[in-house]
Write a protein that holds these residues in place. Structure first.
Motif, PDB file in Angstrom:
ATOM      1  N   LEU A   1      46.521  69.439  -0.257  1.00  0.00           N
ATOM      2  CA  LEU A   1      46.580  69.809   1.153  1.00  0.00           C
ATOM      3  C   LEU A   1      47.053  68.617   1.988  1.00  0.00           C
ATOM      4  O   LEU A   1      46.710  67.466   1.697  1.00  0.00           O
ATOM      5  CB  LEU A   1      45.200  70.221   1.654  1.00  0.00           C
ATOM      6  CG  LEU A   1      44.552  71.435   1.011  1.00  0.00           C
ATOM      7  CD1 LEU A   1      43.091  71.501   1.416  1.00  0.00           C
ATOM      8  CD2 LEU A   1      45.257  72.695   1.431  1.00  0.00           C
ATOM      9  N   HIS A   2      47.834  68.913   3.004  1.00  0.00           N
ATOM     10  CA  HIS A   2      48.182  67.927   4.023  1.00  0.00           C
ATOM     11  C   HIS A   2      48.094  68.670   5.349  1.00  0.00           C
ATOM     12  O   HIS A   2      47.875  69.876   5.364  1.00  0.00           O
ATOM     13  CB  HIS A   2      49.614  67.414   3.837  1.00  0.00           C
ATOM     14  CG  HIS A   2      49.873  66.822   2.490  1.00  0.00           C
ATOM     15  ND1 HIS A   2      49.646  65.509   2.198  1.00  0.00           N
ATOM     16  CD2 HIS A   2      50.335  67.391   1.343  1.00  0.00           C
ATOM     17  CE1 HIS A   2      49.970  65.280   0.928  1.00  0.00           C
ATOM     18  NE2 HIS A   2      50.382  66.410   0.378  1.00  0.00           N
ATOM     19  N   SER A   3      48.303  67.974   6.447  1.00  0.00           N
ATOM     20  CA  SER A   3      48.370  68.726   7.701  1.00  0.00           C
ATOM     21  C   SER A   3      49.484  68.186   8.572  1.00  0.00           C
ATOM     22  O   SER A   3      49.560  66.996   8.847  1.00  0.00           O
ATOM     23  CB  SER A   3      47.039  68.680   8.441  1.00  0.00           C
ATOM     24  OG  SER A   3      47.064  69.624   9.478  1.00  0.00           O
TER      25      SER A   3
ATOM     26  N   ALA B   1      51.639  62.642  12.038  1.00  0.00           N
ATOM     27  CA  ALA B   1      50.570  61.903  11.374  1.00  0.00           C
ATOM     28  C   ALA B   1      49.782  62.919  10.564  1.00  0.00           C
ATOM     29  O   ALA B   1      49.270  63.882  11.119  1.00  0.00           O
ATOM     30  CB  ALA B   1      49.671  61.238  12.400  1.00  0.00           C
ATOM     31  N   CYS B   2      49.693  62.715   9.270  1.00  0.00           N
ATOM     32  CA  CYS B   2      48.995  63.692   8.433  1.00  0.00           C
ATOM     33  C   CYS B   2      47.541  63.818   8.875  1.00  0.00           C
ATOM     34  O   CYS B   2      46.875  62.831   9.142  1.00  0.00           O
ATOM     35  CB  CYS B   2      49.039  63.275   6.967  1.00  0.00           C
ATOM     36  SG  CYS B   2      48.213  64.475   5.905  1.00  0.00           S
ATOM     37  N   ALA B   3      47.071  65.053   8.988  1.00  0.00           N
ATOM     38  CA  ALA B   3      45.721  65.256   9.501  1.00  0.00           C
ATOM     39  C   ALA B   3      44.802  65.940   8.501  1.00  0.00           C
ATOM     40  O   ALA B   3      43.800  66.520   8.881  1.00  0.00           O
ATOM     41  CB  ALA B   3      45.764  66.050  10.794  1.00  0.00           C
ATOM     42  N   GLU B   4      45.139  65.903   7.227  1.00  0.00           N
ATOM     43  CA  GLU B   4      44.206  66.457   6.249  1.00  0.00           C
ATOM     44  C   GLU B   4      44.182  65.485   5.083  1.00  0.00           C
ATOM     45  O   GLU B   4      45.239  65.160   4.528  1.00  0.00           O
ATOM     46  CB  GLU B   4      44.655  67.840   5.785  1.00  0.00           C
ATOM     47  CG  GLU B   4      43.744  68.500   4.779  1.00  0.00           C
ATOM     48  CD  GLU B   4      42.353  68.765   5.329  1.00  0.00           C
ATOM     49  OE1 GLU B   4      42.230  69.582   6.239  1.00  0.00           O
ATOM     50  OE2 GLU B   4      41.394  68.126   4.843  1.00  0.00           O
ATOM     51  N   ILE B   5      42.994  65.049   4.722  1.00  0.00           N
ATOM     52  CA  ILE B   5      42.928  63.993   3.709  1.00  0.00           C
ATOM     53  C   ILE B   5      43.669  64.436   2.452  1.00  0.00           C
ATOM     54  O   ILE B   5      43.483  65.541   1.952  1.00  0.00           O
ATOM     55  CB  ILE B   5      41.473  63.593   3.396  1.00  0.00           C
ATOM     56  CG1 ILE B   5      41.467  62.397   2.468  1.00  0.00           C
ATOM     57  CG2 ILE B   5      40.709  64.754   2.807  1.00  0.00           C
ATOM     58  CD1 ILE B   5      40.115  61.743   2.311  1.00  0.00           C
ATOM     59  N   CYS B   6      44.550  63.549   1.974  1.00  0.00           N
ATOM     60  CA  CYS B   6      45.408  63.943   0.865  1.00  0.00           C
ATOM     61  C   CYS B   6      45.447  62.852  -0.204  1.00  0.00           C
ATOM     62  O   CYS B   6      46.303  62.867  -1.068  1.00  0.00           O
ATOM     63  CB  CYS B   6      46.810  64.239   1.378  1.00  0.00           C
ATOM     64  SG  CYS B   6      47.521  62.892   2.322  1.00  0.00           S
ATOM     65  N   GLY B   7      44.541  61.902  -0.105  1.00  0.00           N
ATOM     66  CA  GLY B   7      44.520  60.862  -1.120  1.00  0.00           C
ATOM     67  C   GLY B   7      44.492  59.483  -0.473  1.00  0.00           C
ATOM     68  O   GLY B   7      44.270  59.345   0.731  1.00  0.00           O
TER      69      GLY B   7
ATOM     70  N   ASN C   1      46.647  57.134   0.283  1.00  0.00           N
ATOM     71  CA  ASN C   1      47.547  56.688   1.339  1.00  0.00           C
ATOM     72  C   ASN C   1      47.712  57.703   2.461  1.00  0.00           C
ATOM     73  O   ASN C   1      48.708  57.683   3.172  1.00  0.00           O
ATOM     74  CB  ASN C   1      48.899  56.316   0.742  1.00  0.00           C
ATOM     75  CG  ASN C   1      48.789  55.029  -0.052  1.00  0.00           C
ATOM     76  OD1 ASN C   1      47.932  54.194   0.245  1.00  0.00           O
ATOM     77  ND2 ASN C   1      49.600  54.878  -1.076  1.00  0.00           N
ATOM     78  N   HIS C   2      46.743  58.550   2.601  1.00  0.00           N
ATOM     79  CA  HIS C   2      46.719  59.508   3.694  1.00  0.00           C
ATOM     80  C   HIS C   2      47.100  58.822   5.019  1.00  0.00           C
ATOM     81  O   HIS C   2      47.889  59.348   5.803  1.00  0.00           O
ATOM     82  CB  HIS C   2      45.312  60.088   3.745  1.00  0.00           C
ATOM     83  CG  HIS C   2      45.005  60.953   4.907  1.00  0.00           C
ATOM     84  ND1 HIS C   2      45.826  61.975   5.311  1.00  0.00           N
ATOM     85  CD2 HIS C   2      43.932  60.969   5.745  1.00  0.00           C
ATOM     86  CE1 HIS C   2      45.262  62.582   6.360  1.00  0.00           C
ATOM     87  NE2 HIS C   2      44.128  61.982   6.641  1.00  0.00           N
ATOM     88  N   TYR C   3      46.523  57.659   5.240  1.00  0.00           N
ATOM     89  CA  TYR C   3      46.738  56.991   6.536  1.00  0.00           C
ATOM     90  C   TYR C   3      48.179  56.547   6.737  1.00  0.00           C
ATOM     91  O   TYR C   3      48.601  56.299   7.849  1.00  0.00           O
ATOM     92  CB  TYR C   3      45.802  55.783   6.666  1.00  0.00           C
ATOM     93  CG  TYR C   3      46.182  54.583   5.831  1.00  0.00           C
ATOM     94  CD1 TYR C   3      45.973  54.583   4.461  1.00  0.00           C
ATOM     95  CD2 TYR C   3      46.747  53.459   6.413  1.00  0.00           C
ATOM     96  CE1 TYR C   3      46.319  53.492   3.689  1.00  0.00           C
ATOM     97  CE2 TYR C   3      47.098  52.360   5.644  1.00  0.00           C
ATOM     98  CZ  TYR C   3      46.878  52.386   4.280  1.00  0.00           C
ATOM     99  OH  TYR C   3      47.227  51.308   3.518  1.00  0.00           O
ATOM    100  N   LYS C   4      48.914  56.439   5.658  1.00  0.00           N
ATOM    101  CA  LYS C   4      50.304  55.979   5.783  1.00  0.00           C
ATOM    102  C   LYS C   4      51.271  57.151   5.787  1.00  0.00           C
ATOM    103  O   LYS C   4      52.476  56.954   5.831  1.00  0.00           O
ATOM    104  CB  LYS C   4      50.652  55.070   4.601  1.00  0.00           C
ATOM    105  CG  LYS C   4      50.154  53.649   4.786  1.00  0.00           C
ATOM    106  CD  LYS C   4      50.932  52.675   3.942  1.00  0.00           C
ATOM    107  CE  LYS C   4      50.348  52.596   2.556  1.00  0.00           C
ATOM    108  NZ  LYS C   4      50.740  51.428   1.777  1.00  0.00           N
ATOM    109  N   MET C   5      50.746  58.350   5.715  1.00  0.00           N
ATOM    110  CA  MET C   5      51.631  59.494   5.583  1.00  0.00           C
ATOM    111  C   MET C   5      52.135  59.919   6.959  1.00  0.00           C
ATOM    112  O   MET C   5      51.621  60.839   7.577  1.00  0.00           O
ATOM    113  CB  MET C   5      50.899  60.652   4.907  1.00  0.00           C
ATOM    114  CG  MET C   5      51.820  61.805   4.621  1.00  0.00           C
ATOM    115  SD  MET C   5      51.103  62.920   3.454  1.00  0.00           S
ATOM    116  CE  MET C   5      52.087  64.375   3.736  1.00  0.00           C
ATOM    117  N   LYS C   6      53.131  59.201   7.428  1.00  0.00           N
ATOM    118  CA  LYS C   6      53.652  59.509   8.760  1.00  0.00           C
ATOM    119  C   LYS C   6      55.153  59.708   8.672  1.00  0.00           C
ATOM    120  O   LYS C   6      55.781  59.398   7.658  1.00  0.00           O
ATOM    121  CB  LYS C   6      53.333  58.383   9.719  1.00  0.00           C
ATOM    122  CG  LYS C   6      53.836  57.042   9.251  1.00  0.00           C
ATOM    123  CD  LYS C   6      53.563  55.991  10.295  1.00  0.00           C
ATOM    124  CE  LYS C   6      54.222  54.686   9.893  1.00  0.00           C
ATOM    125  NZ  LYS C   6      54.432  53.791  10.998  1.00  0.00           N
TER     126      LYS C   6
HETATM  127 CU   LIG Z   1      47.223  63.253   4.447  1.00  0.00          CU
END
Ligand SMILES: [Cu+2]
Ligand code: HEM
Ligand SMILES: [Cu+2]
Lengths: 274, 186, 570
Positions: A203-205, A238-244, A246-251
């Motif tokens: 999942l991502h958002s 900015a990804c808003a669903e925890i995905c692992g 590097n979630h925080y870098k998923m932009k």
């Molecule tokens: Cu994410």
């Protein structure tokens, strides 16, 4: 525990504390605009909805804390005469009144302000520009249908981290002219875009805070969202669903172009297999 | 059924003239709640089944015929359970029969799993077969709990009511019919 | 049960009074000992859970200075959430105080099934141990968020903690569910069936109503989590595809699953998850009612209305889970439904809040520590509830979902409200637990630190959420979020204050157990049944079964100028 609490400091401290907290919160709402500048049509509606709740809920918040402070401050000391009932009518009014008030303002808000905007976000209109957004750990990929207006189908077997990030296949004729852009979403201003979102893994958002757009990317299905970007400029996903990890870098960058420029870009950009 | 209370259980504290009916009512409450919880569990599985069914890779399989023999055992065991509950004099005999039938059903389940596996159906071979193994196992766990309770009751037969045991046992029977129906009909 | 009390003084019970250390303190059947055991376990787990938050808050305020990698971060956040909800708040409030006060407040000698009660506690201990042990396995603890949504939590390759760590997480949760369910059965049976003579349902203190309702809620909603956990385990280890869709690509490799639906897990999870919030919050509110009445020296306002509101909240709480899934890809029409139904809950919740507030009307307040926490709880519940209005409105949730607005909101509800209720309860019943009172000065310090710390932390987080600050982020690298993220150091400093205050509490708790001032039978001049038992109450609570002759909150009654009457008084 002390019994003679008439002069207890808490009689002053607590009301002052609650009032200070209330005042600070209200001031923070009134004097600073916390929301990122809005850049989509429905986003203005979302902000309107939020403002409505802020006013309504703010009223309850302030009234509640004023009462709390008052009751504490004016409470009798321990040697005051024993409690005398307040009377059924007054109690009923005090309990039922606020209850109905809160129910009404919240339901009115959602029914008359919220739901119409919600409808805009999920509207389907064949006239809209169709764009696909692919999410994978940990990047965003924009996929445009190209001149034929058709998305090439996914061929997950053909996926390649470097050469074929969107898992398209040369032999599909719909895929030939598709555009694939990594890490950047290019959009037209003033035209409705229907985004269909796909995830390749978890999942991502899909979240563009400036647009007030947020929609999970769910593997196995397409999810949809729709917006009209109003102002050309640069924004962010900015990804808003925890995905692992590097979630925080998923932009990714969102670039809104004036309509003519966008059309020109679409025209000139060579297709993925061209 | 259930737990033996403390050594100093006494009527003054736990008798049936309490507003809530005391200890004997408490046993009833617990059985009722356990059934309610188990119903929620099977409901959740059923709902999941119905949702998952719409998606790809369903691959429906049918239950081996031995399952239906087992169904008959379970239905019969509910009858013997009722007899045990009503006929205090021969309660032990009927309880024993019930346990026997329950064990026969369980053996049937093991054989059913073996047959499924032999025909190449595993939990991962398709979504439906996953549900088959999962639901039958979850049901088997409830049945096993029932058997344990019945064995305890057998050892204490004659003392106390069998109402709670019977309710649970009937429930496991009903749950089986529910599970089998879901797995074959939908 | 009291550590200091000698046998001779409580000639209470002619039966076999437990004597040896093991049977008295470790494998005791006494609900009060078990309650305290839960509290102590919760304290230990609380130190771990809060320690994790201190660690990741440091990282958020001063990125890179906390010696924390992104792997550590997602794991710490996940484990913090899990430990706090299931092993701190549930264990202290539901299991700890619930065990302690239920039989005492309804006039029972013990729980309906004391042995089962002891087993519930000793079931949860290995659960907690496994949860903690999972930090140390390869890949570390679970890292998919406390919600553990698949596929992230189902595929070992998706995240470092999704290997053994996630398996142990599921195992520990399974153990938790078993223990909590056994506890819930015991609560319901005890409350329904073992009430003392004269204790009709409508004479029960509101605390008991809240424990009753939350136990029922738990029994009906935890099975959904059980089912979800079984399917997740099978997906992880049995090769099934309940939640795993076809053709996933992980680290460049095609997976073999087919056709699963990840959304199904979310529905099942939140079918439990939302009621779970009420399971945690309602007893805190119940305790606050008791403490408020006793220290405002007046009956609670709207007893019947509150009981009605509690049932309404419980019922509605089971049909609103989708408000956690507005943007999950669920059908948008369902979004509208869940929005409308969730906002209906504001009505009973408001009713409850007004009754709390109204209990201070014409009060004669005694400002002792339990009362301060109960007063703080009123503000926390109100403020948190108002955040809920935003999140329940699907349209507004487009902006707030998965931002710090949510983090601020749920901490005010299940963090601050629950813990304020727990603390109010602990300070209030401490005399009954140990025959001693807790130190008031330390208690008040604890209150001020908790109040100031938590309110600043969680209110500011609402504003950060308005700024679009997404949650579960190791570091804020996006441009748009810089203004909101600039507040992180401030938040962290106040988080330290909140954390530090809890250390004061721990010192006070353990010190007062042995050295607090001796307490009388009814130090607060309260009216409910537990205050008719000795302080500390012995095993069996009373010599003679108490007989109840009136309502729970008989303040303002009593002709002799005393102004209050015990529930057992004529
Ligand atoms: Cu994410
Ligand atoms: C010292 C007090 C506490 C502080 C400073 C604190 C701070 C935080 C922060 C900042 C997060 C979000 C991290 C992120 O999303 O990146 C978080 C998550 C969370 N906290 Fe706390 N917290 C505290 C106490 C509690 C308590 C008492 C509970 C009890 C219910 C709790 C439950 C949770 C949960 C459920 C999450 C979500 C975890 C997840 O995202 O999977 N916290 N906490
Ligand atoms: Cu919820």
């Amino acid at each position: 525990m002390s019994r003679r609490d008439r002069g207890s400091v808490w009689r002053f401290l607590l009301p002052v504390g609650f009032l200070a907290f209330t005042a600070a919160t209200v001031a923070a709402v009134l004097f600073k605009d916390w929301m990122p500048p809005v850049a989509s049509e429905h986003g203005k509606g979302v902000d309107g909805m939020i403002t409505y709740i802020l006013c309504a809920a703010g009223l309850i918040f302030v009234a509640g804390h004023l009462l709390l402070a008052k009751f504490i401050f004016t409470s009798g000391a321990d040697d005051a005469p024993a409690y005398k009932p307040i009377g059924n009518k007054a109690e009923m009014l005090f309990t039922i009144g606020p209850t109905i008030f809160i129910l009404l303002i919240s339901e009115i808000g959602v029914l008359f302000i919220g739901n119409p905007i919600w409808g805009q976000v999920f509207k389907e209109d064949p006239e809209d520009f169709q764009i696909e957004v692919i999410a994978k750990q940990f990047e965003w990929i924009a996929h445009y249908p190209g001149r034929d207006g058709k998305f090439g189908p996914f061929r997950m077997e053909k996926y390649d981290e470097v050469d074929n990030i969107a898992a398209l296949w040369k032999k599909d004729k719909e895929s030939r002219d598709d555009l694939v852009v990594r890490g950047k979403l290019i959009l037209p201003a003033g035209k409705a875009c229907q985004i269909r979102i796909k995830s390749f893994d978890v999942l991502h958002s899909f979240n563009i805070p400036a647009f007030r757009t947020k929609q999970d990317a769910v593997p196995g299905i397409y999810t949809k969202t729709r917006f009209v970007a109003t102002t050309p400029g640069d924004y962010e996903i900015a990804c808003a669903e925890i995905c692992g990890v590097n979630h925080y870098k998923m932009k990714a960058k969102v670039q809104v172009l004036p309509l003519e420029k966008y059309m020109k870009w679409l025209e000139e950009e060579p297709g993925f297999f061209e | 059924m259930l737990m033996k209370s403390d050594a100093w259980e006494s009527r003054a504290w736990e008798g049936d003239d309490l507003p809530g009916g005391g200890r004997s009512e408490a046993n009833r409450t617990v059985v009722f709640l356990m059934i309610a919880g188990a119903v929620m569990l099977f409901t959740t599985f059923t709902a999941s089944y119905l949702v998952r069914r719409e998606a790809a890779g369903w691959g429906k399989v049918s239950l081996p015929a031995i399952c239906w023999v087992g169904t008959a055992f379970l239905v019969a065991s509910s009858v013997t359970m009722e007899l045990a509950r009503r006929k205090t004099a021969s309660a032990r005999l009927w309880l024993g029969t019930t346990i026997g039938l329950g064990v026969l059903f369980a053996l049937g389940q093991v054989e059913a799993w073996r047959q499924l596996r032999a025909s190449g159906v595993t939990a991962s071979s398709g979504a439906h077969s996953g549900f088959v193994y999962m639901l039958t196992s979850v049901h088997a766990a409830h049945l096993a709990a029932g058997i344990v309770v019945l064995v305890v009751a057998l050892r204490r037969a004659g003392r106390g009511s069998l109402g709670g045991c019977a309710a649970w046992w009937h429930f496991t029977g009903a749950a089986w019919i529910w599970v089998a129906a879901v797995l074959t009909v939908f | 049960m009291a550590l200091t009390h000698s046998h001779g003084t409580d000639a209470a019970h002619g039966h076999d009074h437990p004597s040896g250390f093991w049977s008295k303190y470790i494998f005791s059947f006494d609900h009060k000992v078990i309650g305290v055991q839960y509290l102590i376990l919760a304290c230990i787990m609380g130190l771990i859970g809060a320690g994790l938050s201190v660690w990741f808050r440091t990282q958020l305020a001063w990125p890179g200075k906390a010696g924390m990698s992104p792997e550590n971060y997602v794991m710490a956040v996940t484990m913090h959430g899990t430990i706090m909800i299931f092993f701190v708040v549930s264990l202290s409030l539901s299991s700890g105080l619930g065990n302690f006060c239920i039989p005492l407040q309804i006039g029972a000698r013990d729980m309906a099934y004391p042995l089962l009660n002891m087993l519930s506690f000793w079931t949860i201990v290995p659960g907690a141990a496994i949860m903690v042990a999972s930090f140390f396995v390869e890949g570390g603890g679970a890292a998919g968020g406390w919600t553990s949504y698949p596929p992230l939590s189902a595929l070992p390759k998706a995240a470092p903690g999704s290997g053994t760590g996630q398996t142990l997480w599921l195992l520990a949760m399974a153990i938790f569910v078993v223990s909590f369910t056994l506890g819930g059965l015991n609560y319901v049976a005890t409350i329904l069936n073992l009430r003392a003579r004269g204790m009709t349902l409508m004479r029960m203190p509101i605390t008991i109503w809240t424990y009753f309702i939350s136990a029922v809620l738990g029994l009906l909603s935890f099975p959904a989590l059980t089912a979800a956990a079984i399917m997740l385990l099978l997906d992880r280890h049995g090769g099934t595809s309940f939640f795993l869709p076809s053709k996933l690509i992980l680290s460049g490799q095609l997976q073999t699953n087919t056709g699963g639906t990840p959304l199904l897990f979310q529905h099942l999870f939140w079918f439990l998850g939302h009621p779970e919030v009420y399971i945690l919050v309602l007893p805190a509110v119940g305790i606050a009612f008791d403490v408020l009445a006793a220290n405002a020296r007046r009956p609670v306002m709207g007893y019947k209305a509150s009981v009605f509101a509690l049932w309404a909240i419980a019922f509605l709480g089971m049909i609103v889970w989708g408000h956690h899934m507005f943007i999950s890809g669920m059908n948008p029409y369902l979004g509208k439904y869940f929005s409308i139904s969730t906002l209906i809950i504001t009505a009973p919740f408001a009713l409850l809040g007004v009754c709390l507030l109204g209990t201070l009307w014409r009060a004669r307040i005694r400002f002792n520590t339990p009362m301060l926490f109960a007063l703080g709880l009123i503000s926390a519940v109100g403020t948190g509830g108002i955040g809920g209005l935003f999140l329940a409105t699907a349209t507004a949730d487009l902006h707030f979902h998965d931002t710090y607005f949510v983090v601020g909101h749920f901490h005010l509800m299940i963090g601050v409200t629950s813990l304020m209720g727990t603390f109010a309860g602990i300070y209030y019943w401490f005399p009954k637990m140990f025959g001693r009172t807790m130190n008031e000065t330390l208690g008040k310090l604890h209150f001020v630190g908790t109040m100031v710390g938590t309110f600043v932390v969680f209110t500011v987080q609402h504003f950060q959420g308005m700024g679009g600050m997404t949650r579960r982020y190791y570091e804020y690298v996006n441009e748009y979020v810089k203004p909101a993220a600039a507040l992180n150091p401030l938040v962290t400093i106040f988080a330290f204050i909140a954390f530090g205050s809890q250390l004061i509490f721990l010192v006070n708790f353990f010190w007062s157990m042995f050295a607090g001032a001796k307490a009388s039978k009814n130090p607060w001049e309260a009216t409910t049944l537990e205050w008719t038992a000795e302080s500390p109450a012995g095993h069996g609570n009373w010599n003679e079964p108490p007989v109840v002759r009136g309502d729970p909150y008989r303040y303002g009654e009593g002709a002799d100028g005393k102004g209050w009457k015990l529930q057992t008084d004529a």
